[in-house]
Structures are given as C-alpha cells and as structure tokens.
Design a protein around this motif. Structure first.
Motif, PDB file in Angstrom:
ATOM      1  N   GLY A 186      -2.911  -2.568   7.354  1.00  0.00           N
ATOM      2  CA  GLY A 186      -2.856  -1.114   7.369  1.00  0.00           C
ATOM      3  C   GLY A 186      -2.090  -0.560   6.184  1.00  0.00           C
ATOM      4  N   GLY A 187      -0.993  -1.235   5.805  1.00  0.00           N
ATOM      5  CA  GLY A 187      -0.229  -0.782   4.639  1.00  0.00           C
ATOM      6  C   GLY A 187      -1.042  -0.878   3.357  1.00  0.00           C
ATOM      7  N   ILE A 188      -1.812  -1.952   3.211  1.00  0.00           N
ATOM      8  CA  ILE A 188      -2.655  -2.096   2.017  1.00  0.00           C
ATOM      9  C   ILE A 188      -3.705  -0.989   1.968  1.00  0.00           C
ATOM     10  CG2 ILE A 188      -4.336  -3.591   0.875  1.00  0.00           C
ATOM     11  CD1 ILE A 188      -2.813  -5.983   2.043  1.00  0.00           C
ATOM     12  N   ILE A 189      -4.316  -0.720   3.126  1.00  0.00           N
ATOM     13  CA  ILE A 189      -5.329   0.342   3.171  1.00  0.00           C
ATOM     14  C   ILE A 189      -4.702   1.697   2.877  1.00  0.00           C
ATOM     15  CG2 ILE A 189      -6.972   1.551   4.666  1.00  0.00           C
ATOM     16  CD1 ILE A 189      -7.413  -1.105   6.133  1.00  0.00           C
ATOM     17  N   PHE A 190      -3.487   1.943   3.392  1.00  0.00           N
ATOM     18  CA  PHE A 190      -2.833   3.229   3.151  1.00  0.00           C
ATOM     19  C   PHE A 190      -2.515   3.411   1.670  1.00  0.00           C
ATOM     20  CE2 PHE A 190       1.036   5.931   3.061  1.00  0.00           C
ATOM     21  CZ  PHE A 190       0.461   7.093   3.551  1.00  0.00           C
ATOM     22  N   ILE A 191      -2.089   2.344   1.001  1.00  0.00           N
ATOM     23  CA  ILE A 191      -1.852   2.429  -0.449  1.00  0.00           C
ATOM     24  C   ILE A 191      -3.155   2.772  -1.171  1.00  0.00           C
ATOM     25  CG2 ILE A 191      -1.239   1.069  -2.487  1.00  0.00           C
ATOM     26  CD1 ILE A 191       0.729  -0.459  -0.694  1.00  0.00           C
ATOM     27  N   LYS A 192      -4.230   2.168  -0.721  1.00  0.00           N
ATOM     28  CA  LYS A 192      -5.541   2.476  -1.304  1.00  0.00           C
ATOM     29  C   LYS A 192      -5.911   3.942  -1.064  1.00  0.00           C
ATOM     30  CE  LYS A 192     -10.411   1.285  -0.686  1.00  0.00           C
ATOM     31  NZ  LYS A 192     -11.360   0.457   0.086  1.00  0.00           N
ATOM     32  N   GLU A 193      -5.642   4.425   0.151  1.00  0.00           N
ATOM     33  CA  GLU A 193      -5.939   5.830   0.465  1.00  0.00           C
ATOM     34  C   GLU A 193      -5.081   6.767  -0.387  1.00  0.00           C
ATOM     35  OE1 GLU A 193      -8.240   7.140   2.596  1.00  0.00           O
ATOM     36  OE2 GLU A 193      -9.015   5.106   2.820  1.00  0.00           O
ATOM     37  N   LEU A 194      -3.820   6.399  -0.624  1.00  0.00           N
ATOM     38  CA  LEU A 194      -2.962   7.199  -1.499  1.00  0.00           C
ATOM     39  C   LEU A 194      -3.546   7.287  -2.911  1.00  0.00           C
ATOM     40  CD1 LEU A 194       0.708   6.149  -0.600  1.00  0.00           C
ATOM     41  CD2 LEU A 194      -0.325   8.414  -0.319  1.00  0.00           C
ATOM     42  N   TYR A 195      -4.035   6.177  -3.388  1.00  0.00           N
ATOM     43  CA  TYR A 195      -4.645   6.156  -4.723  1.00  0.00           C
ATOM     44  C   TYR A 195      -5.832   7.111  -4.777  1.00  0.00           C
ATOM     45  CZ  TYR A 195      -7.363   4.431  -8.681  1.00  0.00           C
ATOM     46  OH  TYR A 195      -8.103   4.344  -9.830  1.00  0.00           O
ATOM     47  N   PHE A 196      -6.706   7.043  -3.770  1.00  0.00           N
ATOM     48  CA  PHE A 196      -7.867   7.942  -3.734  1.00  0.00           C
ATOM     49  C   PHE A 196      -7.432   9.404  -3.614  1.00  0.00           C
ATOM     50  CE2 PHE A 196     -10.726   4.373  -1.922  1.00  0.00           C
ATOM     51  CZ  PHE A 196     -11.021   3.961  -3.212  1.00  0.00           C
TER      52      PHE A 196
END
Length: 346
Positions: free
Chosen positions: A71-81
């Motif tokens: 979930g943390g990895i996905i959230f970092i990805k969402e922050l980037y987007f």
C-alpha cells in the motif's frame, strides 16, 4: 482394485478436485476479463493457507506487513501521479485505502489473536489480511501495462510468481504447515462411504462459491459489466464501463477464491510456501480443458483432474504429476485443429 477402493479414490479425488475447480474458475475469470494468464494464482492459496495455519497455531502471520508495504508503494505512485496532474484517485482516498486501512489491519490483528478467537474468526482474519493483496497487485503490476500483449502479460505473471515464492519463503520459512483442528468434527455414512464433515464442508463451500460466481455474472449489473469487458474491452469502454475497475474487481474475486481454497485445503494436506504453484497448475489444466473461456467445462475438467490424480496416486504414484499434466496435450491438439479454420477466416 475392487469397487470399494475405487469409491474411496473417487471420494479423495472429489475433495481435491473441487479445490482445483476453484482455481480453474478463477484463472478463466482473470483471463477472460484482463487477458492475463495469472500464474501467481497459486500463491494466494499458499499465503492464505499458511497465514491461517499460523493463526490456528496462535502465531501472528507475517503477511500482516505485506499490506502496508504494498500500500505504501502504491501511495507513493499515486503521489507522483497527483503532482504530475494525472488522473487517479483523490489523495485522501489513496491514503485511506493504501495506507490507513492496511496499518489498521496490521495493528488490530495481533490484538484480536491475543483473545484466542475460534477457527472461524481466524479464517475471516485470513481473508481480510490476504485478499486485498489481489487488487493491489493489479494496480501496482498489471494496470500500467493493461493494454500490452498476452505474451508480455504472461512474462510479467511468471516474474510475479517468482517474486511471490521468494516472499513466501521469507515470511513462512521452508517448513510445511497443517491445521489439525477441523471446522466440523465427525463423520457420516453416505453413498456407501464414510465422509468426514470437513470433507463435505469443503465440497459444499466450493460449490457455493462457484454458484455465487455464476449468480454474480448472470444476474448482477457488476457481473454483466465484467462479462462485457471479457467479450470486448474496447466496446465496454465506449459504453462507459471502466476496464480498470473491472480489473480490480476481477483480482478481488480471484484473490478471494485462492485464499478460500487455501484455508480449506490446509486441513487436508501439509502446505509449504511453494505448494500453491502445483495446485494452481492443476487448476490451469482444468482451465485449459475449458479453453480459458467456459467456466462450467473448466470446473468439471478440474474435478476430473482431481479424480484422475487420485487413481494415478494409487496405480503409479511416481508418475502422477506426469499423468495429470499430460491431459493438456490431447486438449491442445483438438483445439489447435478446431480453430485453424477460424484463424484463416480472420
């Protein structure tokens, strides 16, 4: 071999066959909607079975840390987007689904296990811990390449399988686990055989799950949307059906089926971190019999695989895997001959 032995072998094959049927139906579901041959399906069986076995032994499963990490990895990805101005979930939604809820599950699980709950609560906890990994895997691994070729998606699935196997070894170790305490204890005589209540429970749960999937696809709006995506992805998008949402729902379902199969299977056989791969492959044989299209044929074919495996174990146990996987060859031969004309027409 006399009929009494044959009946016992059919009984054993039926119990394992319904598990393979669940795998086959899940594989057909994923391929039909997303075009992904999901090799890592078996790892959900292993993760579910081993997490449940650890909790049944009053231990906290290490899988509680997987959700916050992914979930943390996905959230970092969402922050980037988000900072790039690309379309995605709202930031608070991403934080809630991928950070807050996984951390809550990680914190609450040991507290619940400290109360020494019954086996049913532990099974429910296993579903809560492991099933969300399915849509997370889709969002992190498959969604960015959703329009790639089937071969590319297959290569990614193989890589994901090896990553999951390594993760399973780290989380659970190399030793096998078995849950000796059944959900239902006792026996009953039926059709000239002595059936354990646990065996009937497994068969019943598998049939209920398959029937539930049939009802979902046949009578609900969500199921019809998934069917539309399976028939024509581009047409579904033109009609306003989100293929991304369809992919997430599909991985929710396939993860649920895999974890449920693992919870039921670990009461019969010893499960290790790599056992799920062989179970998934035998389900894949059933899916191939169904042409990766037909759910009923895949389920019936997988049950047949379980029965053939039981007889093979009795007659030639050293070659049982060879016999089971050889079943693919005549099916592929018949299908290759039958689709030649259609390929030429296209």
């Amino acid at each position: 071999m006399d009929w009494s032995i044959a009946k016992i072998l059919i009984q054993d094959g039926l119990v394992t066959g319904v598990i393979y049927a669940l795998m086959a139906v899940a594989l057909v579901l994923v391929f039909a909607v997303t075009r992904i041959i999901f090799i890592a399906q078996g790892e959900f069986v292993s993760f579910g079975a081993l997490s449940f076995a650890m909790m049944a032994s009053n231990q906290v499963p290490q899988t509680i840390y997987l959700l916050p990490i992914m979930g943390g990895i996905i959230f970092i990805k969402e922050l980037y987007f988000y900072f790039k101005g690309k379309h995605g979930l709202k930031l608070w939604q991403s934080f809630l689904f991928f950070v807050a809820l996984p951390l809550l599950i990680m914190y609450v699980t040991p507290l619940i296990l400290a109360q020494e709950p019954n086996l049913w609560i532990k099974a429910l906890l296993t579903l809560i811990i492991v099933v969300p990994l399915g849509p997370m895997v889709y969002r992190l691994v498959y969604e960015p390449v959703a329009e790639a070729s089937v071969l590319t998606l297959l290569i990614i699935s193989i890589a994901l399988h090896f990553a999951f196997v390594g993760t399973g070894l780290v989380l659970f170790g190399a030793e096998g686990w078995l849950v000796s305490e059944p959900f239902f204890d006792g026996e009953v005589d039926f059709l000239g055989l002595t059936w354990r209540y646990q065996s009937l429970f497994v068969i019943g749960m598998a049939l209920v799950t398959i029937f539930g999937l049939w009802a979902l696809f046949g009578f609900t709006l969500i199921g019809k949307a998934l069917r539309a995506t399976a028939v024509n992805r581009r047409g579904a998008r033109l009609l306003g059906i989100s293929t991304s949402l369809s992919g997430h729902l599909t991985f929710w379902l396939t993860a649920f089926v895999g974890v449920l199969a693992g919870i039921m299977l670990v009461s019969f056989i010893q499960i290790t971190y790599e056992t799920g791969f062989m179970i998934g492959l035998k389900g894949f044989v059933g899916a191939i019999i169904g042409g990766l299209v037909s759910y009923p044929i895949a389920a019936v074919g997988a049950i047949g695989v379980g029965i053939i495996e039981a007889f093979s174990t009795f007659w030639a146990s050293d070659y049982k895997e060879v016999i089971v996987f050889t079943l693919i060859l005549p099916v592929l031969l018949v299908r290759s001959l039958s689709i030649t004309h259609h390929d030429e027409e296209e």
